[in-house]
Scaffold this active site. Structure first.
Site, PDB file in Angstrom:
ATOM      1  N   HIS A 102      -7.825   1.580   1.775  1.00 20.60           N
ATOM      2  CA  HIS A 102      -7.778   1.133   3.199  1.00 20.60           C
ATOM      3  C   HIS A 102      -8.683   2.156   4.136  1.00 20.60           C
ATOM      4  CE1 HIS A 102      -5.064  -1.284   6.259  1.00 20.60           C
ATOM      5  NE2 HIS A 102      -5.944  -0.952   6.733  1.00 20.60           N
TER       6      HIS A 102
ATOM      7  N   GLU B   4       0.739  -1.114  -0.029  1.00 21.21           N
ATOM      8  CA  GLU B   4      -0.011   0.119   0.046  1.00 21.21           C
ATOM      9  C   GLU B   4       0.852   1.167   0.126  1.00 21.21           C
ATOM     10  OE1 GLU B   4      -2.702  -0.182   3.293  1.00 21.21           O
ATOM     11  OE2 GLU B   4      -3.640  -2.268   2.422  1.00 21.21           O
TER      12      GLU B   4
HETATM   13  P1  NAI Z   1     -10.008 -10.055  15.811  1.00 25.97           P
HETATM   14  O1  NAI Z   1      -8.864 -10.633  16.405  1.00 25.97           O
HETATM   15  O2  NAI Z   1     -11.236  -9.896  16.666  1.00 25.97           O
HETATM   16  O3  NAI Z   1     -10.832 -11.581  14.870  1.00 25.97           O
HETATM   17  C1  NAI Z   1      -9.893 -12.102  14.317  1.00 25.97           C
HETATM   18  C2  NAI Z   1     -10.478 -13.730  14.351  1.00 25.97           C
HETATM   19  O4  NAI Z   1      -9.904 -14.377  13.345  1.00 25.97           O
HETATM   20  C3  NAI Z   1     -10.424 -14.281  15.493  1.00 25.97           C
HETATM   21  O5  NAI Z   1     -11.781 -14.895  15.785  1.00 25.97           O
HETATM   22  C4  NAI Z   1      -9.426 -15.326  15.196  1.00 25.97           C
HETATM   23  O6  NAI Z   1      -9.456 -16.598  15.949  1.00 25.97           O
HETATM   24  C5  NAI Z   1      -9.589 -15.889  13.669  1.00 25.97           C
HETATM   25  N1  NAI Z   1      -8.403 -16.302  12.816  1.00 25.97           N
HETATM   26  C6  NAI Z   1      -7.104 -16.153  13.151  1.00 25.97           C
HETATM   27  N2  NAI Z   1      -6.415 -16.973  12.294  1.00 25.97           N
HETATM   28  C7  NAI Z   1      -7.319 -17.746  11.480  1.00 25.97           C
HETATM   29  C8  NAI Z   1      -7.521 -18.624  10.294  1.00 25.97           C
HETATM   30  N3  NAI Z   1      -6.158 -18.783   9.981  1.00 25.97           N
HETATM   31  N4  NAI Z   1      -8.417 -18.906   9.969  1.00 25.97           N
HETATM   32  C9  NAI Z   1      -9.698 -18.672  10.408  1.00 25.97           C
HETATM   33  N5  NAI Z   1     -10.047 -17.928  11.454  1.00 25.97           N
HETATM   34  C10 NAI Z   1      -8.719 -17.161  12.096  1.00 25.97           C
HETATM   35  O7  NAI Z   1      -9.848  -9.031  14.847  1.00 25.97           O
HETATM   36  P2  NAI Z   1     -10.612  -7.956  14.034  1.00 25.97           P
HETATM   37  O8  NAI Z   1     -10.846  -6.647  15.251  1.00 25.97           O
HETATM   38  O9  NAI Z   1     -12.010  -8.576  13.789  1.00 25.97           O
HETATM   39  O10 NAI Z   1     -10.173  -7.727  12.813  1.00 25.97           O
HETATM   40  C11 NAI Z   1      -9.967  -8.461  11.713  1.00 25.97           C
HETATM   41  C12 NAI Z   1      -9.227  -7.994  10.599  1.00 25.97           C
HETATM   42  O11 NAI Z   1      -9.627  -6.878  10.125  1.00 25.97           O
HETATM   43  C13 NAI Z   1      -7.669  -7.832  11.078  1.00 25.97           C
HETATM   44  O12 NAI Z   1      -6.845  -8.300  10.139  1.00 25.97           O
HETATM   45  C14 NAI Z   1      -7.429  -6.338  11.095  1.00 25.97           C
HETATM   46  O13 NAI Z   1      -6.389  -5.776  10.977  1.00 25.97           O
HETATM   47  C15 NAI Z   1      -8.453  -5.791   9.966  1.00 25.97           C
HETATM   48  N6  NAI Z   1      -9.074  -4.459  10.158  1.00 25.97           N
HETATM   49  C16 NAI Z   1      -9.070  -3.843   8.981  1.00 25.97           C
HETATM   50  C17 NAI Z   1      -9.391  -2.432   9.009  1.00 25.97           C
HETATM   51  C18 NAI Z   1      -9.689  -1.543   7.892  1.00 25.97           C
HETATM   52  O14 NAI Z   1      -9.354  -0.618   7.731  1.00 25.97           O
HETATM   53  N7  NAI Z   1      -9.809  -2.177   6.649  1.00 25.97           N
HETATM   54  C19 NAI Z   1      -9.746  -1.695  10.453  1.00 25.97           C
HETATM   55  C20 NAI Z   1      -9.616  -2.589  11.326  1.00 25.97           C
HETATM   56  C21 NAI Z   1      -9.295  -3.820  11.513  1.00 25.97           C
END
Ligand code: NAI
Length: 403
Positions: free
Chosen positions: A284, A261
């Site tokens: 993003h 990015e």
């Molecule tokens: P979180 O930590 O609450 O949830 C992530 C989930 O993914 C967990 O339940 C975990 O067990 C699961 N997980 C981990 N590895 C896995 C795998 N190999 N297969 C299946 N499930 C798996 O995180 P949250 O807050 O929900 O964020 C998710 C993503 O969104 C992160 O990558 C974060 O960086 C991204 N994000 C993007 C934003 C954007 O501006 N586009 C803003 C905020 C977050």
């Protein structure tokens, strides 16, 4: 009297400043990111520092600011901070991982409809003066199946909202997760890919999630289905996705994050996904809303205040997690030390030599350090003597005597 100086940079939401000031701290808020030397100059004497994604807190910055005892990242990512170095110097770092959860979830709901109705392409047509009115390839989302990969904070919110729009929701997570509403877990990623009309990714960036959606996984998706990624750019093999769109195996994609990015707003951007049909690209911005900024300001300033006032480190990204309720009338000292045997014996010896009685003590450790919070009763001349003697122990990294 001020309880200490706090420097906030990069135009952090003013609520954070107000929050800290109302608790007695003297806060300076600067609008821009600072380079290394400017930061050292501006943060002289500060006990807490608040930054966003553009200010780098390097080992040199940490070394040059001996009074600094905590850093707040008013954002989600923390790789702009030398986390290990901060840990070794006894400085916890806090961030706001969940402040933008709802913002991302709402954007995903919008994008599901955008893809189902090809709204991105129709919008572009009309702007160009092309009147392309047709129902072909446009669908309602009601009754369609949404597959959520990663059922954490964002995944669950998406599940709840999608169900309210009449979608069937299935999810796959590596950890057991309680289903919300009628959301239903499936046993494998493959099962999810085969059953979903829309697949949305909400996993973190880990070695296991790198390219977790590649050519093989996309081939398993239903013909005419859609892929959405607002998690991390490394999760999807972008060339494989572009090929699936060109071959019409997938009917569309919405992508907010990319393997590479641009650094800054205004920088150029090139991707194999550009100019493909029904591919909705955003820079993003999943978490970029006014509400999320306010929530980040509130959450991180709260974490800073909690640490400054109680020493609690719950939620710190680089530190042992320690929390202890304070009993009225007690004195509290926090002690960061090298994680080697015998430290607690030395600490307890010092406390008993001074004639103070420990009423509560909590220790957390990681590979390098131990973090101890302890409360004791006794006369008020004891805390300065105890902290001064603790500071002289060879194993001590940092001692704080809390008001
Ligand atoms: P979180 O930590 O609450 O949830 C992530 C989930 O993914 C967990 O339940 C975990 O067990 C699961 N997980 C981990 N590895 C896995 C795998 N190999 N297969 C299946 N499930 C798996 O995180 P949250 O807050 O929900 O964020 C998710 C993503 O969104 C992160 O990558 C974060 O960086 C991204 N994000 C993007 C934003 C954007 O501006 N586009 C803003 C905020 C977050």
């Amino acid at each position: 009297m001020s309880l200490g100086r706090v420097l906030l940079v990069e135009g952090i939401h003013p609520d954070a400043k107000r929050n800290l000031e109302s608790e007695g701290y003297e806060v300076e808020l600067l609008p821009k990111a600072l380079g290394e030397s400017e930061l050292i100059e501006a943060a002289k004497g500060a006990i807490a520092l608040g930054i966003r994604s553009k200010t780098r807190v390097t080992p040199r910055v940490i070394e040059a600011l001996p009074e600094l005892c905590v850093v707040g990242a008013f954002c989600i990512g923390t790789n702009q901070i030398a986390l290990d170095h901060a840990n070794a110097c006894g400085i916890p770092v806090f961030n706001a991982p969940f402040a933008s959860t709802r913002s991302v979830a709402e954007m995903i709901i919008a994008e599901i409809i955008i893809l189902a109705r090809q709204l991105g392409d129709r919008n572009r047509d009309v702007h160009r003066g092309v009147w392309s009115k047709s129902a072909a390839g446009s669908y309602e989302i009601r009754g369609k199946t949404l597959g959520i990969v990663g059922y954490g904070h964002i995944g669950r919110q998406v599940g709840v909202l999608a169900e309210a729009m009449g979608m069937k929701v299935i999810f796959y997570d590596i950890a057991p997760r309680l289903p919300m509403g009628n959301n239903r877990p499936v046993e494998s990623l493959e099962a999810l890919l085969e059953q979903s009309d829309f697949v949305t990714l909400h996993v973190p960036e880990t070695p296991q999630t790198k390219n977790m959606i590649g050519a093989k996984e996309i081939a398993r998706m239903r013909p005419g289905s859609y892929l959405l990624n607002a998690s991390r750019g490394t999760v999807v093999d972008i060339e494989a996705l572009a090929e699936a769109i060109r071959s019409k195996h997938l009917a569309g994609a919405a992508v907010d994050v990319y393997p590479e990015e641009p650094e800054a707003t205004g920088d150029g951007f090139v991707s194999p996904l550009q100019n493909l049909p029904n591919v909705f690209l955003t820079p993003h911005i999943g978490g970029s809303t006014v509400e999320a900024q306010v929530a980040i300001g509130r959450e991180v300033s709260q974490a800073l205040l909690s640490f400054l006032k109680t020493g609690n480190t719950l939620g710190a990204v680089n530190f042992p997690q320690v929390e202890l309720q304070r009993r009225p009338g007690t004195h509290r000292i926090t002690h960061v030390h090298q994680n080697i045997p015998g430290v607690l014996r030395d600490v307890n010896r010092i406390v008993s030599e001074v004639g103070a009685n420990v009423v509560a003590q909590v220790l957390g450790t990681d590979a390098g350090i131990g973090y101890l919070i302890f409360d004791f009763e006794g006369d008020s001349s004891a805390p300065p003597i105890i902290s001064e003697r603790l500071a002289r122990l060879e194993t001590t990294i940092r001692v704080r005597r809390l008001p």
